[in-house]
Design an enzyme around this catalytic site. Structure first.
Site, PDB file in Angstrom:
ATOM      1  N   VAL A 238       0.900  -1.350  -0.227  1.00 41.23           N
ATOM      2  CA  VAL A 238      -0.002   0.078   0.084  1.00 41.23           C
ATOM      3  C   VAL A 238       0.674   1.317  -0.060  1.00 41.23           C
ATOM      4  O   VAL A 238       1.763   1.397   0.823  1.00 41.23           O
ATOM      5  CB  VAL A 238      -0.934  -0.018   1.217  1.00 41.23           C
ATOM      6  CG1 VAL A 238      -1.755   1.301   1.090  1.00 41.23           C
ATOM      7  CG2 VAL A 238      -1.949  -1.197   1.212  1.00 41.23           C
ATOM      8  N   THR A 286       3.181  -1.860   3.947  1.00 34.75           N
ATOM      9  CA  THR A 286       3.304  -0.388   3.735  1.00 34.75           C
ATOM     10  C   THR A 286       4.374  -0.322   2.713  1.00 34.75           C
ATOM     11  O   THR A 286       5.186  -1.283   2.403  1.00 34.75           O
ATOM     12  CB  THR A 286       3.640   0.515   4.751  1.00 34.75           C
ATOM     13  OG1 THR A 286       4.797   0.436   5.217  1.00 34.75           O
ATOM     14  CG2 THR A 286       2.499   0.433   5.928  1.00 34.75           C
ATOM     15  N   ASP A 287       4.290   0.625   1.825  1.00 35.49           N
ATOM     16  CA  ASP A 287       5.446   1.106   0.978  1.00 35.49           C
ATOM     17  C   ASP A 287       6.411   1.717   2.074  1.00 35.49           C
ATOM     18  O   ASP A 287       6.014   1.794   3.290  1.00 35.49           O
ATOM     19  CB  ASP A 287       5.201   2.094   0.041  1.00 35.49           C
ATOM     20  CG  ASP A 287       5.960   2.378  -0.813  1.00 35.49           C
ATOM     21  OD1 ASP A 287       7.115   1.603  -0.935  1.00 35.49           O
ATOM     22  OD2 ASP A 287       5.724   2.758  -2.287  1.00 35.49           O
ATOM     23  N   SER A 288       7.601   2.287   1.537  1.00 31.42           N
ATOM     24  CA  SER A 288       8.565   2.529   2.388  1.00 31.42           C
ATOM     25  C   SER A 288       8.089   3.876   3.238  1.00 31.42           C
ATOM     26  O   SER A 288       7.430   4.875   2.767  1.00 31.42           O
ATOM     27  CB  SER A 288       9.828   3.032   1.574  1.00 31.42           C
ATOM     28  OG  SER A 288      10.712   3.827   2.329  1.00 31.42           O
TER      29      SER A 288
END
Length: 569
Positions: A238, A286-288
């Protein structure tokens, strides 16, 4: 606990489910918190790395591309010190070069899409999987299923399979098939939910937005995600990308802050849409969280536990690992994050690792293969397939005045302009020197424009230039990159003396090895070629086509006109 262990993507037996629950309940709070995190590793010293893993016991750890032997040894250290086998991810979206410098740079997704043939996406997946596994990588942060709707987006571009949702789905699905041929000891993440490519900004710098209506989103991004979830996607990444129109439907009482929340922090997007409406049973990561699109919405101290509380199961990357662990624990103590939600998230992590056979591999000591496996990287077969893909992909966007083909007999003296040339940490090369070398090898007499000269010599005239050169070629390598807000051609200041003022006097050819949208900055050009990837393979393919030794077969996967009136006539 709302997890269907016996259904996709886990398909656990009763015995495996019991193992997961037993393992979950045996963990201390600190060990559970550890499984929520997947940091990036910047530690070079082996003993320091061992100490880090022993202390934090993260759910996974990622290394950026480095020499294969070095990264493989790091992966062994990580697995040796992990009581629960670790996810070892890599951005192998374009080939094994996303995991190691010796890995095959097969080609950017947009190049693969330009072949029009999903067989090349399958080959890309096979090579990425084979070379990743050789290093001990067990988690592909790929395929990217964003749609390149906005030609000004500074991130999507060649990292996508193009503008057409059906093409994106077809290519991504083939990539997955190729990736997973090597066995269940690899998982993958479709990304970046709810979908990048609508905004013209960068989620590394701000929260960005997919502003499509619910119907528009469902017909495009939603169609892709629903189909790949049904196919069995184990994880969804996401992004820090909002989906305001859908949030308003899911929560009609949503306040402005909720409507504008990034997906990574939005209960409506993660739980309401992805988990409940789309029936996704797998792991959500999550994305970074080093991106400012995550920081921008709320204090990090609150955001760290909120990301898990609102439905994400793993938290990717950190600014300070120790600090984020404390933020997560404090969030539990303050009631921001319930233990029920922690247990559900950790159970999904354990279930996926169990379904991949990682605990079995840990017991056998086979999580990371031996050094001999590194012989699989950069094989002649993989190089041949990459070369073939490049040849199929190079696209002749237009040749309105029949400037092609060229040859040393008819176009002996060539002026070359190289713009935007650079290397990156995924192994993309500086193609200007490669291209000039190839021209000279073919027998052309080549001059290159000197960008240190900003004003014309009074002794030079336009007529002298036109009489001297038989052809002008622009080699463009201005690719997308995180934290770079625009991807446009930057002309030589102050007078743009590198502009193609001679386009009506000598054959002028433009070849873009990166961004496919440069016609917006050179609309007067009559001969324009897209090659999509800065590699030696694409230089070789372009040269064959310039000289007429090979036909142009590439198909435009995006709108190269960028909607401009004069380019659509």
């Amino acid at each position: 606990m709302n997890i269907r262990f016996n259904e996709k993507p886990f398909y656990l037996t009763e015995e495996q489910t019991a193992f997961v629950l037993e393992k979950l309940h045996s963990l201390t709070l600190d060990e559970k918190i550890g499984q929520l995190f997947l940091p990036i590793n910047y530690i070079e010293d082996e003993q320091e790395l061992r100490a880090f893993v022993k202390r934090f016991q993260p759910g996974g750890l990622m290394n950026r591309p480095a020499p294969a032997k070095l990264n493989q040894s790091r992966h062994k250290v990580i697995q040796e010190e992990s009581r629960i086998p670790a996810f070892i991810p890599a951005n192998i979206e374009s080939g094994g070069n996303g995991a190691a410098t010796e890995g095959t740079a097969f080609g950017n997704p947009l190049q693969v899409a330009a072949t029009g043939d999903p067989a090349y996406a399958l080959e890309l997946g096979q090579i990425a999987g084979t070379e990743g596994r050789a290093l001990g990588v067990n988690y592909a942060f790929a395929p990217i299923v964003d749609i390149d709707n906005n030609t000004l987006n500074p991130i999507t571009n060649t990292r996508t399979f193009g503008k057409n949702p059906e093409t994106v789905l077809k290519m991504a699905s083939a990539y997955i098939d190729g990736l997973m041929e090597g066995g269940k000891n690899m998982c993958y993440s479709i990304k970046h939910f709810p979908g990048d490519g609508v905004d013209d900004r960068d989620q590394h710098l701000h929260t960005t937005y997919n502003t499509l209506s619910v119907d528009q989103w469902e017909a495009s991004y939603g169609m892709i995600y629903r189909t790949l979830i049904e196919k069995g996607a184990p994880t969804v990444m996401v992004g820090h990308i909002g989906l305001p129109e859908y949030v308003k439907v899911i929560n009609p009482k949503a306040a402005k802050k909720e409507i504008l929340s990034p997906g990574s922090l939005s209960k409506e997007i993660v739980t309401g849409l992805l988990r409940e409406r789309m029936n996704f049973n797998g792991l959500i990561i999550t994305d970074s969280t080093s991106m400012n699109g995550f920081y921008a919405h709320m204090s990090r101290e609150l955001a760290v536990p909120t990301a898990i509380a609102n439905g994400c199961d793993m938290f990717l990357f950190n600014f300070s690992v120790e600090e984020d662990y404390q933020f997560m624990k404090a969030g539990i103590e303050k009631g921001i994050l319930s233990m029920e939600r922690v247990d559900e998230a950790v159970a999904r992590v354990l279930a996926l690792k169990t379904s991949m056979g990682l605990f079995e591999d840990q017991a056998k000591g086979t999580l990371v293969p031996g050094e001999d496996a590194l012989k699989l990287l950069g094989s002649e077969k993989a190089a041949g397939l990459a070369r073939e893909c490049a040849d199929r992909a190079v696209t002749l966007v237009k040749d309105e005045e029949g400037n092609l083909p060229i040859s040393p007999k008819t176009h002996k003296k060539v002026m070359v302009y190289v713009m935007g040339d650079r290397e990156d940490f995924y192994g993309n090369q500086k193609v200007g020197a490669l291209f000039i070398q190839a021209l000279k090898k073919e027998g052309f007499d080549v001059d290159t424009f000197d960008y240190s000269v900003h004003f014309p010599d009074p002794a030079d005239t336009t007529r002298a230039f036109i009489e001297k050169y038989d052809c002008a070629i622009y080699v463009l390598s201005e690719g997308t990159s995180s934290n770079q807000t625009t991807v446009r051609l930057k002309w030589n200041l102050p007078l743009a003396n590198d502009a193609p003022w001679f386009v009506n006097d000598i054959p002028t050819i433009v070849i873009s090895f990166a961004n496919p949208y440069h016609l917006r900055d050179m609309p007067e050009i009559k001969t324009y070629i897209n090659a999509y990837t800065t590699s030696a393979y694409t230089v070789e393919a372009v040269m064959d086509k310039l000289l007429g030794r090979s036909e142009f077969t590439g198909v435009n996967p995006v709108d190269t006109t960028c909607g401009y009136y004069e380019l659509n006539l």
